[in-house]
Structures are given as C-alpha cells and as structure tokens.
Design an enzyme around this catalytic site. Structure first.
Site, mmCIF file in Angstrom:
data_model
loop_
_atom_site.group_PDB
_atom_site.id
_atom_site.type_symbol
_atom_site.label_atom_id
_atom_site.label_comp_id
_atom_site.label_asym_id
_atom_site.label_seq_id
_atom_site.Cartn_x
_atom_site.Cartn_y
_atom_site.Cartn_z
ATOM 1 N N LYS A 212 10.625 0.562 -1.345
ATOM 2 C CA LYS A 212 10.090 -0.797 -0.981
ATOM 3 C C LYS A 212 8.704 -0.910 -1.312
ATOM 4 O O LYS A 212 7.744 -0.371 -0.987
ATOM 5 C CB LYS A 212 10.322 -0.623 0.583
ATOM 6 C CG LYS A 212 10.107 -2.190 1.433
ATOM 7 C CD LYS A 212 9.858 -2.150 2.801
ATOM 8 C CE LYS A 212 8.194 -1.959 3.062
ATOM 9 N NZ LYS A 212 7.517 -2.911 2.444
ATOM 10 N N PRO A 213 8.459 -2.045 -2.067
ATOM 11 C CA PRO A 213 7.175 -2.472 -2.247
ATOM 12 C C PRO A 213 6.587 -2.997 -1.215
ATOM 13 O O PRO A 213 7.313 -3.270 -0.369
ATOM 14 C CB PRO A 213 7.377 -3.472 -3.653
ATOM 15 C CG PRO A 213 8.625 -4.116 -3.549
ATOM 16 C CD PRO A 213 9.358 -2.761 -2.801
ATOM 17 N N ALA A 214 5.293 -3.177 -1.256
ATOM 18 C CA ALA A 214 4.534 -4.069 -0.041
ATOM 19 C C ALA A 214 4.824 -5.308 -0.166
ATOM 20 O O ALA A 214 4.965 -5.900 -1.216
ATOM 21 C CB ALA A 214 2.861 -3.894 -0.214
ATOM 22 N N GLY A 245 7.553 -4.141 6.769
ATOM 23 C CA GLY A 245 7.376 -2.912 6.995
ATOM 24 C C GLY A 245 8.498 -2.231 8.153
ATOM 25 O O GLY A 245 9.167 -1.422 8.047
ATOM 26 N N GLY A 265 0.101 4.628 2.378
ATOM 27 C CA GLY A 265 -0.457 3.417 3.148
ATOM 28 C C GLY A 265 -1.392 3.831 4.381
ATOM 29 O O GLY A 265 -2.313 4.779 4.345
ATOM 30 N N SER A 266 -1.300 3.026 5.376
ATOM 31 C CA SER A 266 -2.145 3.467 6.558
ATOM 32 C C SER A 266 -1.855 4.810 7.357
ATOM 33 O O SER A 266 -0.504 5.291 7.364
ATOM 34 C CB SER A 266 -2.197 2.174 7.524
ATOM 35 O OG SER A 266 -0.807 2.108 8.122
ATOM 36 N N GLU A 368 -5.285 -10.967 6.734
ATOM 37 C CA GLU A 368 -5.302 -9.994 7.870
ATOM 38 C C GLU A 368 -6.456 -9.002 7.271
ATOM 39 O O GLU A 368 -7.205 -8.547 8.208
ATOM 40 C CB GLU A 368 -3.892 -9.283 7.775
ATOM 41 C CG GLU A 368 -3.968 -8.169 9.064
ATOM 42 C CD GLU A 368 -2.629 -7.459 9.092
ATOM 43 O OE1 GLU A 368 -1.273 -8.044 8.416
ATOM 44 O OE2 GLU A 368 -2.614 -6.113 9.410
ATOM 45 N N GLU A 419 -12.053 2.902 8.174
ATOM 46 C CA GLU A 419 -11.862 2.667 6.864
ATOM 47 C C GLU A 419 -12.127 1.202 6.573
ATOM 48 O O GLU A 419 -11.034 0.438 7.398
ATOM 49 C CB GLU A 419 -10.305 2.975 6.320
ATOM 50 C CG GLU A 419 -9.861 2.769 5.045
ATOM 51 C CD GLU A 419 -8.615 3.455 4.533
ATOM 52 O OE1 GLU A 419 -7.709 3.585 5.199
ATOM 53 O OE2 GLU A 419 -8.668 4.006 3.393
ATOM 54 N N ILE A 420 -12.846 0.452 5.932
ATOM 55 C CA ILE A 420 -13.097 -0.810 5.859
ATOM 56 C C ILE A 420 -11.928 -1.518 4.776
ATOM 57 O O ILE A 420 -11.560 -2.519 5.130
ATOM 58 C CB ILE A 420 -14.720 -1.072 5.318
ATOM 59 C CG1 ILE A 420 -15.537 -0.445 6.402
ATOM 60 C CG2 ILE A 420 -14.773 -2.552 5.333
ATOM 61 C CD1 ILE A 420 -16.950 -0.673 6.192
HETATM 62 P P1 NAI Z 1 0.474 -0.351 5.877
HETATM 63 O O1 NAI Z 1 0.360 1.047 6.094
HETATM 64 O O2 NAI Z 1 1.010 -1.179 7.043
HETATM 65 O O3 NAI Z 1 1.583 -0.736 4.651
HETATM 66 C C1 NAI Z 1 1.595 0.152 3.609
HETATM 67 C C2 NAI Z 1 3.532 0.213 3.112
HETATM 68 O O4 NAI Z 1 4.027 0.489 4.449
HETATM 69 C C3 NAI Z 1 3.936 -1.353 3.100
HETATM 70 O O5 NAI Z 1 4.884 -1.252 2.158
HETATM 71 C C4 NAI Z 1 4.413 -1.816 4.494
HETATM 72 O O6 NAI Z 1 5.489 -2.938 4.269
HETATM 73 C C5 NAI Z 1 4.970 -0.583 5.080
HETATM 74 N N1 NAI Z 1 5.287 -0.409 6.553
HETATM 75 C C6 NAI Z 1 4.252 -0.943 7.459
HETATM 76 N N2 NAI Z 1 4.755 -0.712 8.597
HETATM 77 C C7 NAI Z 1 5.987 0.141 8.509
HETATM 78 C C8 NAI Z 1 6.972 0.850 9.221
HETATM 79 N N3 NAI Z 1 6.819 0.547 10.605
HETATM 80 N N4 NAI Z 1 7.732 1.371 8.785
HETATM 81 C C9 NAI Z 1 8.036 1.857 7.425
HETATM 82 N N5 NAI Z 1 7.072 1.038 6.417
HETATM 83 C C10 NAI Z 1 6.133 0.336 7.094
HETATM 84 O O7 NAI Z 1 -0.706 -0.862 5.642
HETATM 85 P P2 NAI Z 1 -1.561 -2.269 5.661
HETATM 86 O O8 NAI Z 1 -0.971 -3.070 6.752
HETATM 87 O O9 NAI Z 1 -1.192 -2.888 4.291
HETATM 88 O O10 NAI Z 1 -3.146 -2.017 5.523
HETATM 89 C C11 NAI Z 1 -3.547 -1.480 6.625
HETATM 90 C C12 NAI Z 1 -4.707 -0.557 6.621
HETATM 91 O O11 NAI Z 1 -4.171 0.508 5.874
HETATM 92 C C13 NAI Z 1 -5.713 -0.814 5.558
HETATM 93 O O12 NAI Z 1 -6.792 -1.679 5.962
HETATM 94 C C14 NAI Z 1 -6.207 0.495 4.796
HETATM 95 O O13 NAI Z 1 -7.158 0.859 5.732
HETATM 96 C C15 NAI Z 1 -4.993 1.228 4.754
HETATM 97 N N6 NAI Z 1 -4.112 1.202 3.498
HETATM 98 C C16 NAI Z 1 -4.494 2.451 2.855
HETATM 99 C C17 NAI Z 1 -3.636 2.615 1.692
HETATM 100 C C18 NAI Z 1 -3.577 3.936 0.627
HETATM 101 O O14 NAI Z 1 -3.896 3.449 -0.468
HETATM 102 N N7 NAI Z 1 -3.781 5.167 1.234
HETATM 103 C C19 NAI Z 1 -3.187 1.375 0.902
HETATM 104 C C20 NAI Z 1 -2.742 0.211 1.903
HETATM 105 C C21 NAI Z 1 -3.571 0.168 3.043
HETATM 106 MG MG MG Z 2 0.278 -2.649 8.390
#
Ligand code: NAI
Ligand code: MG
Length: 519
Positions: A212-214, A245, A265-266, A368, A419-420
């Site tokens: 699943k891509p973002a 997500g 991800g987060s 966001e 994390e900013i």
């Molecule tokens: P996120 O963790 O919500 O999203 C990353 C992926 O997880 C996306 O594909 C999203 O659709 C999926 N996802 C979200 N909720 C989910 C759930 N309940 N179950 C399964 N998959 C789910 O991150 P988001 O909202 O894009 O960014 C929030 C913060 O996370 C950012 O501000 C940053 O601090 C951090 N982040 C860290 C990353 C990394 O490379 N480690 C990449 C992106 C964000």
């Molecule tokens: Mg999120």
C-alpha cells in the site's frame, strides 16, 4: 527444473553491464516539463489494473498548488482480500514463482531494473509531480532504487542454509524459506524508493506481496507495478493497493493470511500495526519509524564544512526524512561561527517550482504537514529559540515553508524533542563529550546519528555510546543498498537494506535426517 532464461530477459542480460549508465547521461540532456501523462490510476491485482470493489476514488494532489492531479481507485478491505488471494495463489508450492530457479528470479529483478532505467525520466517526473521534491532529487531517488533492486537481484541464488553437527547418526541442515504473503505499507517522502526497498528483499527471498503506497503519493508505485508485469513477473507476485491508512492499511495489518508486515512511517502508526499483528495472527513485524537524530560537531573541525554537512543532514528532501539530523549539537567554542554559516546556507536556498532546475526546495507534502511544521516553528518562537532565518510559510499557495534556522535551542523545547519533518534546523550548544552523549540519547528515538571531528577517539567514543541504528562520522546520510538501516528504541524493529533485511522475509527450517547404519 527449467534452467532456460526467457528470451526477453536474455536480451536485457546481453545489454549489461550497467545499461542504466547510458540512460543517466540522457537524463541530464532532456528538459523536463510539468506535462506528465498519468497512465495508471487503478488498483494492481493479479497483474491487472482494476477498479476498487466499492467503486470509490480519492484524489492525489499536487503539493505545489493543492490541485487534483488524478482520481485514484481507493482500496479497502475487500480489495486487500482480493490481492491477498492472488498473492496466496502465486505463493502456492506448485506455482510458477515457487518453482522458479532463483537465478531466473534474479534475472527478472534485473529486467525490472532495466525497465526502470529506460523510464527513469518519466518516473522521476511523476515523483516530482506527486511529491513536490525537486526533479534532480527525484532522479537521484530513482537511481538509488535501481541500485537497490540490482543489489537484491544478486542475492536470489545466494540465500544458503547450513549443516549443523548433531553426531554421526544424523545429518541436520537448515533451509531458509520465504515467509509467505507479505504486506508492505509505505510513506510519501520517498515514494518510489520506499516501494523498491520493500520489494527488493521480498522478491529476492521468494515471497509474494501486497503493497500500500501512501495516499499522498500513489502514482510512481502504480507505474512500477505496470513495469513488473512488463518484466515478466508471474501474476499475483506483486499487488499494489492505493488507499488510506485506517482502511486499506489496517486491512493489511490485520489480515490473517499475511505472514509478515513491513511498515515505514510514524511511530504512532507503528504501535497500531504491531497491535494489529498481535491481535490477528502474530504476523512478523518490521517497523522503520521516526527519529530525532543528533548530529554532534566538535570544536576541532573546519566550521564551514561542518555547517554544510549539517545543513544537508536536515534540509535534504525538505526535512521530510526519517533520519534527518534534526538536533544539531555544536561545541560552545565554535557555536557562534557555526550559526553564522548555517544561516547563510539556509538563506541561499531557493524555494520554488520543483521542476525548475534552479530550485533547491519544493513544497512540503500536504496541508497537514504544513500545519504541523508551522505549529512546531511557532512553538520554537514562543519557547524562546532565536529565529536566525525563515520562520514562516513561503507564499500563499501550495505547502511551501521557508528554510528555517533556530539558534539557542534547549533540550526542553518542542523543536528539540518532536520530529518536525520539515526544513527546520535546531542548533543546540554543548561543552563536553559525556554531556553530549547523555543529551543525544535522552530521547525515545534511535534511528540515526552523526559526529564531526578530526579526533578518531572522539568519533569512536561517540559512535560506541550513541543509541542509534546508524552513526555517520564526518558525513551524513551515507546509505547504500548493502548497509543495514533501522532504529534502536522506538525508531523501529528490524532492518531495511543489506543482508540484514533478508532475515525479515525468511523462515528457517531445520531438517534432521537419521542415518540407519547397514551392518
Ligand atoms: P503515517 O504513519 O500516518 O503514514 C505512513 C503510512 O501508513 C501511509 O501509507 C499511511 O496510509 C499508513 N497508515 C496510516 N494509518 C494507518 C493505520 N491505522 N494502519 C495501517 N496503515 C496506516 O504518517 P503520516 O501521517 O504521513 O506522517 C505523520 C508523521 O510521521 C510525520 O510528520 C513524520 O513525523 C512521520 N513520518 C515518518 C516517516 C519515516 O520515513 N519514518 C515517513 C512519513 C512520516
Ligand atoms: Mg497519519
């Protein structure tokens, strides 16, 4: 077993070594325009592009202006079920994929790398359009993805078990077997590269997958999916389900027939994924999460050069980088001079259209993230950090943020703790090694770290003491396909890249054979 290489693959083998080099030089000559044709907007299941079961669609936006680029089929549980069924069939023990000589599997991966190389300009443009990163950076991402794929292609026929001494009456051996159907959930900051980081070890080990891509950046993974079909991967091996997500992502994490989930991800969602795995089928979990990585600069350095390394460490990819050097610790003796250079470097950064070759920094990914970054910048101002430059949104359209440098940052401030994920440098002051080690480690994160010094003892003392998955000495972001990457503490579980990541996708089977002696 059939050892013959399919003719389409043989042609690509004949074109080696390094067919992509030829194409790289063409990349520079070609002028990239914003007119990028969108070819694929549906789910990719069992080697076909199909609508979502619900018929629903969601928009993917251009971060330059917030306009809709395309409407994408919105995957949900029913679609994940379909994709898992396809992946299960592709993983059947008699399937083409399971019966394939691992060498041929490697050639298929090389063929995919060839196709990505052929379409490098196009994929980079798609990435810039959907993500907002500069076109030059997108090209670098795609090149790194090709290198990653080729690295893993080489592993296919080298995943060996061992024989284990258990006495003369037995022969005991181990086999490393693919874990099965895997789910992969990735973020938007390196959309194509993250897909390839996940596909590489999964395909090498012989797993089948549902990715699943973002929701912010589905386009390049869908294009990549089309290339896997063109390369000749059997139906069902690779499935791509765009969607949100809490719906499509959760369906993957909770699925009882997915044997492993890989997530980037987060940290917040990392907790959710692990809980879902625990509640469903105890699927294996690997997590690559956030960070607040310290970069420590001692007083024996060329200050200007150190400032450049620290600048790139935080500002690359607009700060949207899990391993960003987001806490810049500078020795008090060089602090003022360092801040002066840091300010100059940020001031010189050109923010604007990511397709313009003069631009250094495009927009952040979405509203966001823009709001989150501005909230943290405002907290820094309120908590008494000094804005050396930036500190505001850039323009009124799209999601642009001024490159921002804060000095006089202290450990208790939110900008030093959270994390900013934006173009915001926080510069802290320190005096001694013991102090900076303690402060660097005073966080729940532990993804990356860096140290800049001419003193090998200082570098090694820090490298040994810091609680982080990567330590970069006199450099930063030194990541290669063969270098394991992942986090200590709440920055994650398991590793991406390198031989280490193979373990995430393999089960070990012990086979013990009794020898009956003939008298
Ligand atoms: P996120 O963790 O919500 O999203 C990353 C992926 O997880 C996306 O594909 C999203 O659709 C999926 N996802 C979200 N909720 C989910 C759930 N309940 N179950 C399964 N998959 C789910 O991150 P988001 O909202 O894009 O960014 C929030 C913060 O996370 C950012 O501000 C940053 O601090 C951090 N982040 C860290 C990353 C990394 O490379 N480690 C990449 C992106 C964000
Ligand atoms: Mg999120």
């Amino acid at each position: 077993m059939d050892q013959a290489i399919p003719s389409s693959i043989q042609a690509s083998v004949d074109n080696h070594p390094r067919a992509e080099k030829r194409h790289y030089s063409e990349v520079k000559k070609k002028k990239m325009t914003k007119q990028v044709e969108i070819k694929y907007t549906q789910l990719f299941i069992d080697n076909e592009f199909v609508d979502a079961v619900s018929g629903r669609k969601f928009p993917t936006l251009n971060p330059v202006n917030g306009n809709v680029i395309a409407e994408i089929s919105e995957g949900d549980k029913a679609d994940v079920d379909k994709a898992v069924n396809a992946a299960k069939q592709a993983f059947d023990r008699n399937s083409k994929w399971r019966q394939m000589d691992p060498y041929i599997r490697g050639q298929l991966m090389h063929k995919l790398a060839d196709l990505i190389t052929r379409d490098l300009n196009y994929i980079a443009a798609l990435e810039t359009l959907d993500n907002g990163k500069t076109y030059a950076n997108a090209v670098e991402d795609i090149k790194a993805s090709i290198a990653c794929l080729r690295y893993y292609a080489g592993w296919c026929d080298k995943i060996q078990g061992s024989t284990i001494p258990t006495g003369d009456t037995n022969i005991t051996l181990t086999r490393k077997e693919p874990v099965g159907v895997v789910g992969q959930i990735i973020p938007w900051n390196y959309p194509f590269m993250m897909a390839i980081w996940k596909w590489g070890p999964a395909l090498t080990t012989g797993c089948t997958l549902v990715l699943k891509p973002a929701e912010q950046t589905p386009l390049s993974a869908l294009y990549g999916a089309a290339l896997t079909k063109e390369a000749g991967f059997p139906a069902g091996v690779i499935n791509v389900i765009p969607g949100y997500g809490p719906t499509a992502g959760a369906a993957i994490a909770e699925h009882s027939e997915i044997q492993k989930v890989a997530f980037t991800g987060s940290t917040e969602v990392g907790h959710i994924i692990m809980a879902a795995a625990a509640k469903s089928n105890l699927k294996r979990v690997s997590l690559e999460l956030g960070g607040k990585s310290p970069l420590v600069i001692f007083d024996d350095v060329d200050v200007k050069k150190a400032a450049e390394i620290a600048h790139d460490a935080i500002f690359s990819n607009h700060g949207q980088n899990c391993c960003a050097g987001s806490r810049t610790f500078v020795h008090s003796k060089i602090y003022d001079e360092f801040v002066k250079h840091a300010k100059q470097l940020a001031l010189a950064k050109k923010v604007g259209d990511p397709f313009d070759s003069k631009t250094d920094q495009g927009p952040q990914i979405d509203q966001e993230m823009l709001d989150k970054i501005m909230d943290l910048i405002n907290s820094g101002k309120k908590q008494g950090a000094v804005v050396e430059t930036g500190g505001n949104r850039a323009g009124n359209t799209g999601y642009f943020v001024q490159p921002t440098v804060f000095s006089n940052v202290t450990d208790d401030m939110r900008i030093a703790k959270e994390e900013i994920f934006g173009p915001v440098q926080s510069i802290l002051k320190f005096n001694t090694m013991a102090e900076v080690i303690e402060r660097a480690n005073r966080t729940n994160y532990g993804l990356a770290s860096g140290v800049i010094t001419k003193d090998i003892n200082k570098a090694l003392e820090f490298a040994q003491a810091v609680e982080a998955g990567s330590v970069w000495v006199n450099c930063y972001d030194a990541i290669a396909p063969q270098t394991p990457f992942g986090g200590f503490k709440q920055s994650g579980i398991g590793r991406d890249l390198g031989e280490e990541s193979l373990k995430e996708y393999l089960e070990i089977k012990t086979i013990s054979i009794k020898i009956t002696k003939e008298n």
